[in-house]
Design a protein around this motif. Structure first.
Motif, PDB file in Angstrom:
ATOM      1  N   UNK A   1       0.824  -1.213   0.000  1.00  0.00           N
ATOM      2  CA  UNK A   1       0.000   0.000   0.000  1.00  0.00           C
ATOM      3  C   UNK A   1       0.860   1.267   0.000  1.00  0.00           C
ATOM      4  N   UNK A   2       2.009   1.220   0.652  1.00  0.00           N
ATOM      5  CA  UNK A   2       2.913   2.379   0.622  1.00  0.00           C
ATOM      6  C   UNK A   2       3.388   2.644  -0.805  1.00  0.00           C
ATOM      7  N   UNK A   3       3.678   1.582  -1.538  1.00  0.00           N
ATOM      8  CA  UNK A   3       4.094   1.742  -2.935  1.00  0.00           C
ATOM      9  C   UNK A   3       2.971   2.362  -3.755  1.00  0.00           C
ATOM     10  N   UNK A   4       1.758   1.879  -3.551  1.00  0.00           N
ATOM     11  CA  UNK A   4       0.608   2.401  -4.297  1.00  0.00           C
ATOM     12  C   UNK A   4       0.334   3.858  -3.960  1.00  0.00           C
ATOM     13  N   UNK A   5       0.610   4.230  -2.725  1.00  0.00           N
ATOM     14  CA  UNK A   5       0.344   5.604  -2.286  1.00  0.00           C
ATOM     15  C   UNK A   5       1.386   6.611  -2.773  1.00  0.00           C
ATOM     16  N   UNK A   6       2.502   6.137  -3.335  1.00  0.00           N
ATOM     17  CA  UNK A   6       3.523   7.062  -3.828  1.00  0.00           C
ATOM     18  C   UNK A   6       2.969   7.982  -4.912  1.00  0.00           C
ATOM     19  N   UNK A   7       2.242   7.430  -5.860  1.00  0.00           N
ATOM     20  CA  UNK A   7       1.685   8.267  -6.926  1.00  0.00           C
ATOM     21  C   UNK A   7       0.402   7.697  -7.527  1.00  0.00           C
ATOM     22  N   UNK A   8       0.296   6.375  -7.612  1.00  0.00           N
ATOM     23  CA  UNK A   8      -0.858   5.766  -8.275  1.00  0.00           C
ATOM     24  C   UNK A   8      -2.181   6.106  -7.603  1.00  0.00           C
ATOM     25  N   UNK A   9      -2.337   5.750  -6.353  1.00  0.00           N
ATOM     26  CA  UNK A   9      -3.629   5.964  -5.687  1.00  0.00           C
ATOM     27  C   UNK A   9      -3.990   7.433  -5.543  1.00  0.00           C
ATOM     28  N   UNK A  10      -3.033   8.339  -5.226  1.00  0.00           N
ATOM     29  CA  UNK A  10      -3.409   9.755  -5.212  1.00  0.00           C
ATOM     30  C   UNK A  10      -3.912  10.256  -6.573  1.00  0.00           C
TER      31      UNK A  10
END
Length: 165
Positions: free
Chosen positions: A114-123
């Motif tokens: 989830x930290x990886x996804x929150x870097x740019x994808x999910x935002x």
């Protein structure tokens, strides 16, 4: 051609099969291509000139699967989507979605995933207008987007299907 939908599976044929089978891989690696690579190739050759596509929205936001990025296969995704009249196609500048197959579902890895996804994808997904079409060819990428942002991303083939006149 050998046409595949899931980037990780298709690139097994293109990249890993020659290493595993060496000269016995034959023409399989050079004949294997993603669906959107096939569509882009056919469009460039003029074999889709009679294809009737209708507008289905104004914006598409694309997340590239790691294999697509690693093998410079993002251009064909954009080319295929730009066949749809009036569709503005943008690519999310992101790294791996964090899922990496089943990695992100394992209890010891979910936090990192989830930290990886929150870097740019999910935002980027959360910031997209509700009517923006979210595109992700990787199954695990689509799950990560759904689980992390509550939005549905679909494969480029489904986007083109919606646009068929």
């Amino acid at each position: 051609p050998i046409v595949g939908l899931e980037p990780s599976c298709l690139f097994t044929l293109k990249d890993e099969l020659p290493s595993l089978l060496r000269d016995r891989a034959g023409k399989v690696p050079e004949m294997a291509m993603l669906f959107e690579e096939f569509i882009a190739r056919e469009a460039a050759a003029g074999r889709l000139d009679g294809l009737k596509l209708k507008p289905i929205g104004t914006k598409a936001l694309v997340h590239g699967h790691c294999h697509q990025k690693a093998f410079a296969a993002m251009g064909p995704v954009q080319t295929a989507l730009k066949l749809i009249p009036g569709l503005d196609v943008s690519v999310i500048e992101s790294s791996c979605c964090g899922m990496a197959g089943a990695f992100g579902y394992e209890k010891d890895h979910i936090e990192v995933s989830m930290k990886m996804a929150e870097l740019s994808l999910l935002p980027a997904v959360r910031a997209a207008d509700p009517d923006t079409i979210l595109v992700a060819d990787g199954t695990s990428c689509r799950h990560q987007i759904h689980d992390g942002a509550g939005r549905e991303a679909i494969h480029v083939s489904r986007v083109l299907e919606r646009a068929l006149a």
